[in-house]
Write a protein that holds these residues in place. Structure first.
Motif, PDB file in Angstrom:
ATOM      1  N   GLU A   1       0.892  -1.079   0.051  1.00 30.11           N
ATOM      2  CA  GLU A   1      -0.164  -0.017  -0.283  1.00 30.11           C
ATOM      3  C   GLU A   1       0.383   1.482   0.075  1.00 30.11           C
ATOM      4  O   GLU A   1       2.139   1.357   0.559  1.00 30.11           O
ATOM      5  N   PRO A   2       0.168   2.268  -0.402  1.00 23.24           N
ATOM      6  CA  PRO A   2       1.162   3.521  -0.680  1.00 23.24           C
ATOM      7  C   PRO A   2       1.295   4.310   0.632  1.00 23.24           C
ATOM      8  O   PRO A   2      -0.238   4.113   1.422  1.00 23.24           O
ATOM      9  N   ASP A   3       2.383   4.626   0.519  1.00 24.62           N
ATOM     10  CA  ASP A   3       2.038   5.501   2.240  1.00 24.62           C
ATOM     11  C   ASP A   3       1.747   4.577   3.969  1.00 24.62           C
ATOM     12  O   ASP A   3       1.218   5.625   4.620  1.00 24.62           O
ATOM     13  N   VAL A   4       2.619   3.636   3.480  1.00 20.89           N
ATOM     14  CA  VAL A   4       1.857   3.006   4.092  1.00 20.89           C
ATOM     15  C   VAL A   4       2.708   3.021   5.979  1.00 20.89           C
ATOM     16  O   VAL A   4       3.845   2.820   6.099  1.00 20.89           O
ATOM     17  N   MET A   5       2.294   2.854   6.843  1.00 23.85           N
ATOM     18  CA  MET A   5       2.963   2.310   8.091  1.00 23.85           C
ATOM     19  C   MET A   5       3.463   1.607   8.245  1.00 23.85           C
ATOM     20  O   MET A   5       4.746   0.922   9.425  1.00 23.85           O
ATOM     21  N   MET A   6       3.529  -0.019   7.546  1.00 17.13           N
ATOM     22  CA  MET A   6       4.283  -0.624   7.583  1.00 17.13           C
ATOM     23  C   MET A   6       5.911  -0.496   7.788  1.00 17.13           C
ATOM     24  O   MET A   6       6.180  -1.746   8.276  1.00 17.13           O
ATOM     25  N   VAL A   7       6.030   0.233   6.818  1.00 15.56           N
ATOM     26  CA  VAL A   7       7.244   0.543   7.167  1.00 15.56           C
ATOM     27  C   VAL A   7       7.886   1.110   8.541  1.00 15.56           C
ATOM     28  O   VAL A   7       9.304  -0.014   8.578  1.00 15.56           O
ATOM     29  N   HIS A   8       6.826   1.490   8.646  1.00 16.71           N
ATOM     30  CA  HIS A   8       7.922   2.124  10.129  1.00 16.71           C
ATOM     31  C   HIS A   8       8.015   0.758  11.407  1.00 16.71           C
ATOM     32  O   HIS A   8       9.074   0.451  11.805  1.00 16.71           O
ATOM     33  N   TYR A   9       6.798   0.188  11.362  1.00 16.76           N
ATOM     34  CA  TYR A   9       7.366  -1.686  12.134  1.00 16.76           C
ATOM     35  C   TYR A   9       8.572  -2.759  11.116  1.00 16.76           C
ATOM     36  O   TYR A   9       9.041  -3.024  13.044  1.00 16.76           O
ATOM     37  N   VAL A  10       8.546  -2.375  10.059  1.00 18.14           N
ATOM     38  CA  VAL A  10      10.031  -2.851   9.678  1.00 18.14           C
ATOM     39  C   VAL A  10      10.666  -2.641  10.283  1.00 18.14           C
ATOM     40  O   VAL A  10      12.140  -3.350  10.602  1.00 18.14           O
ATOM     41  N   LEU A  11      10.897  -0.940   9.984  1.00 17.94           N
ATOM     42  CA  LEU A  11      12.229  -0.765  10.704  1.00 17.94           C
ATOM     43  C   LEU A  11      12.453  -0.425  12.318  1.00 17.94           C
ATOM     44  O   LEU A  11      13.836  -1.087  12.950  1.00 17.94           O
ATOM     45  N   LEU A  12      11.577  -0.705  12.887  1.00 15.75           N
ATOM     46  CA  LEU A  12      11.595  -1.432  14.240  1.00 15.75           C
ATOM     47  C   LEU A  12      12.002  -2.361  14.752  1.00 15.75           C
ATOM     48  O   LEU A  12      13.027  -2.533  15.533  1.00 15.75           O
ATOM     49  N   ARG A  13      11.545  -2.887  13.933  1.00 11.65           N
ATOM     50  CA  ARG A  13      11.625  -5.202  14.030  1.00 11.65           C
ATOM     51  C   ARG A  13      13.632  -4.941  13.590  1.00 11.65           C
ATOM     52  O   ARG A  13      14.311  -6.028  13.677  1.00 11.65           O
ATOM     53  N   ALA A  14      14.088  -4.078  12.525  1.00 13.50           N
ATOM     54  CA  ALA A  14      15.236  -4.110  11.741  1.00 13.50           C
ATOM     55  C   ALA A  14      16.355  -2.976  13.119  1.00 13.50           C
ATOM     56  O   ALA A  14      17.345  -3.677  13.046  1.00 13.50           O
ATOM     57  N   ALA A  15      15.613  -2.767  13.408  1.00 15.57           N
ATOM     58  CA  ALA A  15      16.641  -1.998  14.690  1.00 15.57           C
ATOM     59  C   ALA A  15      16.876  -2.771  15.878  1.00 15.57           C
ATOM     60  O   ALA A  15      18.067  -2.945  16.151  1.00 15.57           O
ATOM     61  N   GLU A  16      15.727  -3.887  16.118  1.00 19.46           N
ATOM     62  CA  GLU A  16      16.190  -4.319  17.238  1.00 19.46           C
ATOM     63  C   GLU A  16      17.078  -6.001  16.690  1.00 19.46           C
ATOM     64  O   GLU A  16      17.495  -6.463  18.209  1.00 19.46           O
ATOM     65  N   MET A  17      16.995  -5.641  15.520  1.00 20.50           N
ATOM     66  CA  MET A  17      18.034  -7.604  14.798  1.00 20.50           C
ATOM     67  C   MET A  17      19.714  -6.721  15.273  1.00 20.50           C
ATOM     68  O   MET A  17      20.093  -7.059  15.466  1.00 20.50           O
ATOM     69  N   PHE A  18      19.425  -5.051  14.681  1.00 18.41           N
ATOM     70  CA  PHE A  18      21.172  -4.732  14.687  1.00 18.41           C
ATOM     71  C   PHE A  18      21.378  -4.356  16.177  1.00 18.41           C
ATOM     72  O   PHE A  18      22.685  -4.828  16.637  1.00 18.41           O
ATOM     73  N   ALA A  19      20.606  -4.280  16.705  1.00 18.17           N
ATOM     74  CA  ALA A  19      20.641  -4.394  18.195  1.00 18.17           C
ATOM     75  C   ALA A  19      20.909  -5.869  18.366  1.00 18.17           C
ATOM     76  O   ALA A  19      22.277  -6.019  20.087  1.00 18.17           O
ATOM     77  N   SER A  20      20.757  -6.412  18.081  1.00 22.06           N
ATOM     78  CA  SER A  20      20.946  -8.450  19.350  1.00 22.06           C
ATOM     79  C   SER A  20      22.130  -8.709  18.687  1.00 22.06           C
ATOM     80  O   SER A  20      23.207  -9.121  19.112  1.00 22.06           O
ATOM     81  N   GLU A  21      22.904  -8.268  17.398  1.00 23.79           N
ATOM     82  CA  GLU A  21      24.190  -8.429  16.650  1.00 23.79           C
ATOM     83  C   GLU A  21      25.437  -7.690  17.150  1.00 23.79           C
ATOM     84  O   GLU A  21      25.819  -7.966  16.650  1.00 23.79           O
ATOM     85  N   HIS A  22      24.572  -6.124  17.750  1.00 23.19           N
ATOM     86  CA  HIS A  22      25.684  -5.088  17.840  1.00 23.19           C
ATOM     87  C   HIS A  22      26.453  -4.882  18.896  1.00 23.19           C
ATOM     88  O   HIS A  22      27.129  -4.059  19.149  1.00 23.19           O
TER      89      HIS A  22
END
Length: 535
Positions: free
Chosen positions: A421-442
């Protein structure tokens, strides 16, 4: 009859203190809140803002689990920490200032890591009404979520990073009896009046009522008489269409008395009747949602472990199939209307008496079920409340955070579908999940040390997450760069807004009133947009 004794000063002060919220959830809701015990994991800016809005309305007790020491960053973003708190335990220091907001609230601080508690004392979390977690690592989130899912304790997982915030509610099952709908449907039973109501309505003859009493006839009577007149030329059908209801309105207009100059006399009760036709003529029926609950397997296949909600649903089904003749119990609530005091009180008592009789039948059925199952008793007050709100029951059947993090096929397809979907808020969900993944690795937040250098690493986490849900990478890296610019910092205004939202949801869960958010809420402070998702 002796006059009631005056309330004690303590009761009066308490009522005065909680006046506004008592209007929202009543004495019984306040009592449920005062028996609630909330656990907060990590006293971050978001965490303390949540507790602030739970302590002020008078929750029974709070417990803060936090093994971290207060840092300069904490002092800069958290209003419940002082400069003198530096290097002291964050949970203990935040608790001290939070309890100053409401002396009636009890508080405890536990200075142990969450994962250690899960290993050494997993039963610790069973004592809480709701567990609220902030700033946890990816593995701890999954372990905690799975444990609370297994012991059936609600969990609210919260994040606040830069201008982004989110919370995820995990509950196996949550039944709401008092949903407080915005437009509650009246239950007048004019199409199928119970015997005492039918006798009362039939006792009126509008054409023979004295002129001085004509303006005091309840509009329920006026509509009923107009429908009876309409039915004489319409094969006793019930008016359903807009055209038919307009014909009923015309008949009501004909009932209005006129003076010697043939000018209609202004009678407010008849004007009310005309305005109320559309809602008052709604046929009495069993709502689809209520029917689904009454006939689902949890209500038809009871065991000794069945919750009171399902036992009452089973008893209510027995009433609907028997004494109710396909209808729910009468609500017993009469809307305001222009009428004489005698007429209104008599009409009000008719509905209340019938509602009490219906609830008594359901209560007897509940007692029979409880005796057969040998389970805990259910009070008559609870059954009456259940019957009063049986038209608007709501059930949330949740999903576990652990399965969401494992990206099962249904979760993956859900994320992929919303990313289209255009301008979808799901992008922010993906980013927050990715940030958690980043923190667990680094072992740090993306951008905490070097925003530019971490962009590539965070993008790799985003790409992996999108690959797991079979989505192509983001065409632009703007969102990734922005997340790195945040550096994992909390913006207090964002945390304050989100904290208020989470506190509302926790109170809904504890009081079991109002519908909580089902699953996930995302907040983008930069655009002031919000979205909800159900994984």
């Amino acid at each position: 009859m002796a006059s009631p004794s005056p309330k004690s000063p303590e009761q009066s002060e308490k009522t005065k203190q909680y006046d506004r919220q008592l209007r929202l959830w009543g004495d019984h809701g306040q009592s449920a809140l005062e028996h609630g015990h909330i656990c907060l994991i990590n006293a971050t800016a978001l965490g303390t803002e949540i507790l602030k809005s739970i302590v002020l309305p008078g929750v029974g007790a709070i417990t803060i689990v936090d093994d971290k020491a207060v840092s300069d960053e904490d002092i800069g973003s958290n209003f419940f920490l002082e400069c003198s708190s530096k290097d002291l335990n964050r949970g203990t220091e935040a608790l001290r200032l939070l309890l100053e907001l409401n002396p009636a609230v009890r508080g405890h601080a536990v200075q142990e890591p969450t994962d250690q508690i899960l290993r050494e004392n997993p039963d610790f979390f069973k004592a809480f009404s709701v567990v609220i977690a902030t700033a946890l690592g990816e593995k701890t989130i999954q372990d905690l979520a799975q444990h609370l899912w297994d012991v059936n304790v609600p969990l609210i997982l919260c994040r606040s990073v830069g201008f982004l915030g989110s919370f995820r509610i995990q509950m196996k099952e949550h039944a709401v009896i008092e949903t407080h709908p915005d437009n509650e449907q009246t239950d007048l039973r004019l199409d199928a009046p119970f015997q005492s109501l039918a006798d009362y309505l039939d006792s009126f003859d509008i054409n023979s009522v004295d002129l001085k009493d004509h303006g005091h006839i309840p509009w329920i009577v006026i509509i009923y008489k107009a429908v009876q007149k309409w039915q004489t030329s319409n094969q006793n059908r019930w008016p359903m269409s807009r055209k038919e209801k307009n014909e009923v309105k015309s008949i009501i207009s004909e009932f209005i008395r006129r003076d010697e100059n043939d000018v209609p006399i202004n009678e407010e009760n008849f004007e009310e009747a005309i305005r109320a036709v559309n809602t008052a003529l709604m046929p009495t029926y069993l709502p689809v949602k209520s029917q689904e609950l009454l006939y689902c397997s949890a209500a038809t296949n009871l065991t000794k472990d069945s919750t009171p909600f399902w036992i009452m649903c089973s008893a209510l089904r027995g009433f609907v199939e028997g004494e109710g003749k396909g209808k729910l119990p009468v609500k017993g609530v009469l809307p305001d209307m222009t009428a004489s005091t005698d007429h209104y009180i008599k009409l009000q008592n008719l509905y209340r008496t019938q509602a009490a009789m219906d609830a008594e039948i359901v209560y007897r059925k509940v007692q029979q079920i409880v005796a057969q199952l040998h389970c805990d008793n259910i009070s008559e007050a609870d059954v009456k409340l259940f019957c009063r709100h049986a038209h608007d029951l709501h059930l949330i059947s949740g999903s576990s955070i652990a399965s969401e993090y494992q990206l099962t096929s249904s979760v993956a397809s859900y994320i992929a579908r919303h990313l289209e979907e255009p301008d979808v808020m799901m992008v922010h969900y993906v980013l927050l999940r990715a940030a958690e993944m980043f923190a667990s690795e680094h072992c740090r937040a993306p951008g905490d040390w070097e925003p530019e250098g971490d962009s590539a690493k965070l993008k790799a986490c985003v790409t992996k997450l999108l690959s797991d849900v079979s989505c192509s990478p983001f065409p632009k890296d703007d969102h990734v760069h922005e997340m790195c610019r945040y550096g994992g910092a909390e913006v207090h205004s964002v945390s304050a807004f989100l904290g208020g939202c989470v506190a509302h949801e926790a109170i809904k869960i504890v009081t079991k009133q109002y519908k909580p958010v089902n699953n996930t809420f995302i907040y983008d402070a930069a655009s002031t947009n919000t979205a909800t998702f159900t994984f």
